[in-house]
Design an enzyme around this catalytic site. Structure first.
Site, short mmCIF file in Angstrom:
data_model
loop_
_atom_site.label_atom_id
_atom_site.label_comp_id
_atom_site.label_asym_id
_atom_site.label_seq_id
_atom_site.Cartn_x
_atom_site.Cartn_y
_atom_site.Cartn_z
CE LYS A 112 -4.53 0.81 0.26
NZ LYS A 112 -5.65 -0.04 -0.14
P1 NAD Z 1 -12.92 7.57 -3.09
O1 NAD Z 1 -11.90 8.63 -2.86
O2 NAD Z 1 -13.34 7.31 -4.48
O3 NAD Z 1 -14.23 7.89 -2.22
C1 NAD Z 1 -14.17 8.09 -0.84
C2 NAD Z 1 -15.56 8.50 -0.38
O4 NAD Z 1 -15.60 8.50 1.03
C3 NAD Z 1 -15.92 9.93 -0.82
O5 NAD Z 1 -17.29 9.96 -1.19
C4 NAD Z 1 -15.70 10.74 0.44
O6 NAD Z 1 -16.49 11.92 0.50
C5 NAD Z 1 -16.12 9.74 1.48
N1 NAD Z 1 -15.58 10.02 2.81
C6 NAD Z 1 -14.32 10.38 3.16
N2 NAD Z 1 -14.24 10.52 4.47
C7 NAD Z 1 -15.46 10.25 4.98
C8 NAD Z 1 -16.01 10.21 6.27
N3 NAD Z 1 -15.25 10.49 7.33
N4 NAD Z 1 -17.31 9.88 6.41
C9 NAD Z 1 -18.06 9.58 5.33
N5 NAD Z 1 -17.60 9.58 4.07
C10 NAD Z 1 -16.33 9.92 3.91
O7 NAD Z 1 -12.33 6.26 -2.40
P2 NAD Z 1 -12.71 4.74 -2.70
O8 NAD Z 1 -11.72 4.22 -3.67
O9 NAD Z 1 -14.16 4.61 -2.97
O10 NAD Z 1 -12.35 4.09 -1.29
C11 NAD Z 1 -13.31 3.99 -0.25
C12 NAD Z 1 -12.97 2.80 0.63
O11 NAD Z 1 -12.95 1.63 -0.19
C13 NAD Z 1 -11.58 2.87 1.27
O12 NAD Z 1 -11.63 2.24 2.53
C14 NAD Z 1 -10.71 2.07 0.32
O13 NAD Z 1 -9.55 1.58 0.94
C15 NAD Z 1 -11.70 0.97 -0.03
N6 NAD Z 1 -11.38 0.24 -1.24
C16 NAD Z 1 -11.30 0.86 -2.45
C17 NAD Z 1 -10.96 0.11 -3.57
C18 NAD Z 1 -10.89 0.73 -4.95
O14 NAD Z 1 -10.75 -0.04 -5.92
N7 NAD Z 1 -11.02 2.02 -5.13
C19 NAD Z 1 -10.70 -1.27 -3.45
C20 NAD Z 1 -10.81 -1.88 -2.21
C21 NAD Z 1 -11.16 -1.12 -1.10
#
Ligand code: NAD
Length: 422
Positions: A112
């Site tokens: 990561k």
């Molecule tokens: P992203 O940046 O696309 O979206 C993040 C979202 O979370 C945004 O809508 C933001 O406003 C919201 N957010 C941030 N802080 C917040 C809070 N305190 N309370 C409520 N909402 C909040 O990110 P993403 O890629 O969708 O990642 C989100 C989660 O999914 C993370 O935990 C990430 O590790 C996990 N994840 C993502 C992927 C991927 O392929 N993108 C894969 C596996 C896991």
């Protein structure tokens, strides 16, 4: 020896990750040396680097790349841009990637990265310069056979395009396989954009089957409206689930009759948040977690469902699209209440699985169609779900413990077979 939940600081993702590992290590009776190898991780790089800002000033940033394990293949894991990024958070996220690749049984290790910054305060040009300089700093560590970054919180396909281009300049030729989650035009995979959510929704479907529930009659709430959250809300509603609430870092939108997910996306694109959209009532992130829905999908940050609010969670299924949204003490409460938790290292494994497909396509220089990708993802996701469920039922443990037994077990076995060098 496993540590009692009460001895750890649950606001710290690394303490949570180590606690979860220790439980699995005890169950698997891992020998002490192997336990230390897997607890400690493999390689960590911290970089401090300057970026020229638009106003002519120079600002220093700190970034990290951590490879937790490369026993089963190259390191794999996203890059996060967030003010809270620190070495311990990246260590936790890297370890979770190792176990996740183990659960999904794809040939990657866990890694990561992240840069401590507030991307919302940076212009596009500053973000590009920061990304390119960070890539240059970590270039000795990454590569299609070494360690392959992908998007995470506040990074996206454009970020991956800049990383791929910078790395290619460093090498002197185009290296598409150095990142996944790229734009389609430069070697990205069809289906990658929605893969995390798609996999999560397949896991929700299997959970419904397992619990004898009917998807058509059901309701859902989704916390976070980015890559994972928006696509989860969209796919759930396309499947006939009534999505009654979504949220982002600025607030949430609620309608008991169901939300128009596409209209909310357009509203957010214009206003920067889902809150305040026409035909919805405002709801806080805390209230959203406590709604009486069938499925709750945390898709934002770590530590959202804790010992303080788990008792008020009324969902029947919690499907963790986010990494680390539920703390160990919340896990105990949810298990006692009979809430079926599909843990992060299973529920969001669709992202890394389609990243694997993207990497295979880049390596082989051929491309698969979206139907093939989703069908392959469905079969890997469904197999992983049932492998975890079988362990949970046989050993009478929560789904998270079962997923750790599977994921940690596979990584430990690989390390054991490879032995200790020299
Ligand atoms: P992203 O940046 O696309 O979206 C993040 C979202 O979370 C945004 O809508 C933001 O406003 C919201 N957010 C941030 N802080 C917040 C809070 N305190 N309370 C409520 N909402 C909040 O990110 P993403 O890629 O969708 O990642 C989100 C989660 O999914 C993370 O935990 C990430 O590790 C996990 N994840 C993502 C992927 C991927 O392929 N993108 C894969 C596996 C896991």
């Amino acid at each position: 020896m496993s540590i009692s939940v009460r001895q750890i600081d649950e606001t710290k993702p690394l303490e949570v990750a180590l606690h979860q590992f220790d439980q699995a290590a005890s169950f698997l009776k891992l020998q002490e040396g192997l336990r230390q190898v897997l607890r400690t991780g493999h390689r960590e790089l911290t970089v401090h680097f300057p970026v020229a800002m638009d106003d002519g000033s120079t600002r220093m940033f700190t970034g990290y790349r951590v490879q937790h394990s490369i026993s089963r293949g190259p390191g794999k894991g996203g890059i996060r841009y967030h003010p809270n990024v620190d070495l311990d958070e990246v260590r936790a996220l890297a370890a979770w990637m190792s176990w996740k690749c183990g659960v999904m049984n794809i040939p990657f290790g866990g890694a990561k990265g992240g840069v401590q910054c507030n991307p919302k305060e940076l212009s596009l040009a500053e973000l590009e310069r920061m990304t390119r300089r960070f890539t240059w700093e970590i270039a000795p560590l990454i590569g299609p056979d070494q360690d392959i970054p992908a998007p995470d919180v506040y990074t996206n396909a454009q970020t991956m395009a800049w990383i791929m281009d910078t790395y290619s300049m460093f090498k002197g030729h185009t290296v598409t396989g150095v990142v996944t989650g790229k734009p389609i035009e430069i070697g990205g995979s069809l289906g990658r954009e929605s893969a995390t959510a798609q996999g999560c929704v397949y896991a929700v479907r299997e959970s419904f089957r397992h619990m004898g529930m009917d998807l058509e009659e059901s309701t859902a709430a989704v916390q976070g409206f980015g890559n994972a959250g928006y696509h989860a809300a969209r796919l759930l509603s396309e499947m006939g689930v009534r999505v009654v609430a979504v949220s982002d870092s600025s607030g949430g939108a609620f309608n008991s009759e169901g939300l128009d997910v596409q209209a909310l996306k357009e509203w957010k694109a214009e206003m920067g948040t889902v809150a305040g959209a026409a035909g919805t009532d405002e709801i806080t992130n805390a209230e959203l977690l406590e709604l009486p829905v069938d499925v709750l999908v945390p898709a934002a940050m770590e530590g959202q469902i804790t010992g303080h609010n788990a008792d008020r969670v009324r969902a029947r299924i919690v499907a963790e699209a986010a990494n680390g949204p539920t703390t160990p003490s919340a896990d105990e409460i949810l298990y006692d209440k009979g809430v079926f938790v599909v843990p992060d290292i299973l529920a969001n494994g669709g992202g890394v699985t389609v990243s694997y497909f993207e990497w295979v396509q880049n390596t082989q220089k051929l491309f698969w169609n979206e139907a093939d990708i989703n069908q392959k993802l469905d079969s890997i996701m469904t197999r992983a779900f049932h492998e975890v469920l079988d362990i949970a039922q046989k050993e009478r443990v929560p789904m998270r413990t079962a997923a750790y037994i599977l994921g940690v077990g596979r990584v430990a076995n690989a390390k054991k077979l490879r032995g200790v060098f020299p």
